[in-house]
Design an enzyme around this catalytic site. Structure first.
Site, PDB file in Angstrom:
ATOM      1  N   ASP A   1       0.841  -1.202   0.000  1.00 35.40           N
ATOM      2  CA  ASP A   1       0.000   0.000   0.000  1.00 35.40           C
ATOM      3  C   ASP A   1       0.877   1.253   0.000  1.00 35.40           C
ATOM      4  O   ASP A   1       2.050   1.191   0.392  1.00 35.40           O
ATOM      5  CB  ASP A   1      -0.904  -0.016   1.232  1.00 35.40           C
ATOM      6  CG  ASP A   1      -1.650   1.283   1.399  1.00 35.40           C
ATOM      7  OD1 ASP A   1      -2.366   1.672   0.448  1.00 35.40           O
ATOM      8  OD2 ASP A   1      -1.515   1.927   2.452  1.00 35.40           O
TER       9      ASP A   1
ATOM     10  N   ASP B   1      -0.406   5.202   0.736  1.00 34.73           N
ATOM     11  CA  ASP B   1      -0.671   6.223   1.760  1.00 34.73           C
ATOM     12  C   ASP B   1      -0.851   5.586   3.141  1.00 34.73           C
ATOM     13  O   ASP B   1      -1.715   4.737   3.335  1.00 34.73           O
ATOM     14  CB  ASP B   1      -1.915   7.046   1.382  1.00 34.73           C
ATOM     15  CG  ASP B   1      -1.812   8.486   1.888  1.00 34.73           C
ATOM     16  OD1 ASP B   1      -0.971   8.762   2.761  1.00 34.73           O
ATOM     17  OD2 ASP B   1      -2.567   9.336   1.398  1.00 34.73           O
TER      18      ASP B   1
ATOM     19  N   ASP C   1      -1.570  -0.272   6.041  1.00 34.93           N
ATOM     20  CA  ASP C   1      -1.875   0.339   7.342  1.00 34.93           C
ATOM     21  C   ASP C   1      -3.363   0.364   7.650  1.00 34.93           C
ATOM     22  O   ASP C   1      -3.750   0.552   8.792  1.00 34.93           O
ATOM     23  CB  ASP C   1      -1.385   1.791   7.354  1.00 34.93           C
ATOM     24  CG  ASP C   1      -2.173   2.644   6.366  1.00 34.93           C
ATOM     25  OD1 ASP C   1      -2.103   2.350   5.150  1.00 34.93           O
ATOM     26  OD2 ASP C   1      -2.900   3.552   6.800  1.00 34.93           O
TER      27      ASP C   1
END
Lengths: 255, 255
Positions: free
Chosen positions: B10, B12, B206
């Protein structure tokens, strides 16, 4: 039939279909006038001013003044004013909504606001939606003129205000307070304008899920016509039936 | 730790936060390079081309080429191409989506279409939404790059593509096929590009509800980091836990 002291009358599907008058509509309204029975045209359309709506009706031979018209925008403005006098509103909408808010003395702002007010806006932009989301996340109350998901046009069913409103609802997780039919808010505001109470008033409309449901929700008798959206075949399946139903308005005797 | 043959990473919250690199990210990627382990950056962002994403990463000191980037727009284009070669698409979106569709040989049209494809569009208009609604009502398949309800920006949380998409969903009553995380569609398309299978790949992210859930949905092991959206305090309450979790990427040993 019961003698009613006031009539709340839907427009599209009841008085006209698009730009075409419904044959029995002018006579029905004329009878109300002859009998001096107050009436108010009740529309979820938030874009137009009462002046514009009245002009359209008059051109079709349906007698009206702007005072005979009550839009979801007007109901929204009155509702907000009851909540907070001089409320500051961030607005997404067209002339009808801006005019209604102004006439109730509410101020329109792009800055800090008490209310985010959404109505139909065919000039909607990402920036407008973004500002609305930020304001709602910042604690502004979220009000929307009506929950109609689609608007019938000559091109087909286009997005209604309820679907535009969903951008802010989905993005912020906050549900708006909807004002228009089938909510009872517009009905209660309309009764105040008409000057009659629930028990002596009747709602006239073609759409079971907006007009008739609004009457039911507000405890007002209902007269359903089959000149518009809801087909006659649906009647047996409706859980709560309208008080009266007629094929068209010539079959209802105003007493 | 298990030895994985491929990493889906991922952006961001995992590689950077907004325009700020996450300290441990460049080293993590460098180790993958040194060990010759294939990796692909996986983003729900549908607006940007892989070239633009790669450039941003390189400017932050995170090694990448455009071939290391896989956006929800690219996954969408590949998904549609599998459904129908040369499909005609009515598109609401930005450069990243148009470019992706073009590269898969799909045609973009304002006329009759096989698919309505929605991605983030900060130049959204009522007319675009209206066309999309008409096409979906007319039988076009409805695909949306991702269901993110909000986009974090310096101004706050602005409407994401999932909330824009809801206009068409609410107005037509048709649910779209979402492609991006947490859906498994983007994961399956990404594995094809990476050239590894579910069992030998790990997803790094995240955001539990997009990155980790996507891994779980696609049967891919997951490595959760707490440098972004989901806080460490949420971990005990998560029903299905990530395969691994670390505070930051320096605590994970690539074997």
């Amino acid at each position: 039939m019961k003698r009613y002291k006031g009539y709340l009358i839907d427009l599209d599907g009841t008085m006209y279909r698009g730009n075409e008058v419904i044959e029995e509509a002018p006579g029905f309204v004329n009878t109300l006038r002859e009998k001096n029975i107050p009436y108010l045209f009740l529309t979820n359309n938030s874009s137009k001013t009462p002046e514009a709506v009245s002009e359209k009706l008059n051109q079709m031979g349906i007698y009206s003044t702007p005072d005979h018209v009550f839009t979801s925008s007007m109901a929204t403005a009155k509702y907000i004013k009851h909540q907070k006098n001089n409320a500051r509103c961030y607005v997404i909408g067209e002339t009808g909504l801006y005019t209604a808010l102004d006439r109730e003395g509410l101020s329109v702002t792009d800055e800090e606001c008490d209310f985010v007010v959404m109505g139909m806006d065919r000039d909607i932009t990402y920036e407008k939606l973004a500002r609305a989301c930020l304001a709602v996340r910042n604690g502004a109350k979220f009000v929307s003129t009506n929950s109609d998901i689609a608007v019938p046009t000559e091109s087909g069913l286009l997005p209604g205000n309820g679907s535009l409103t969903s951008v802010v609802t989905v993005s912020t997780g906050e549900d708006p307070i909807f004002i228009g039919k089938p909510e009872s808010i517009i009905m209660k505001e309309a009764l105040k304008v008409l000057g009659t109470d629930e028990k002596e008033t009747v709602v006239v409309g073609d759409n079971y899920y907006t007009d008739i449901q609004a009457g039911i929700n507000a405890g007002i008798d209902t007269l359903m016509v089959f000149t518009g959206l809801t087909p006659y075949e649906d009647l047996p399946n409706l859980k709560v039936k309208p008080t009266y139903h007629v094929e068209n308005l010539s079959q209802y005797e105003i007493t």
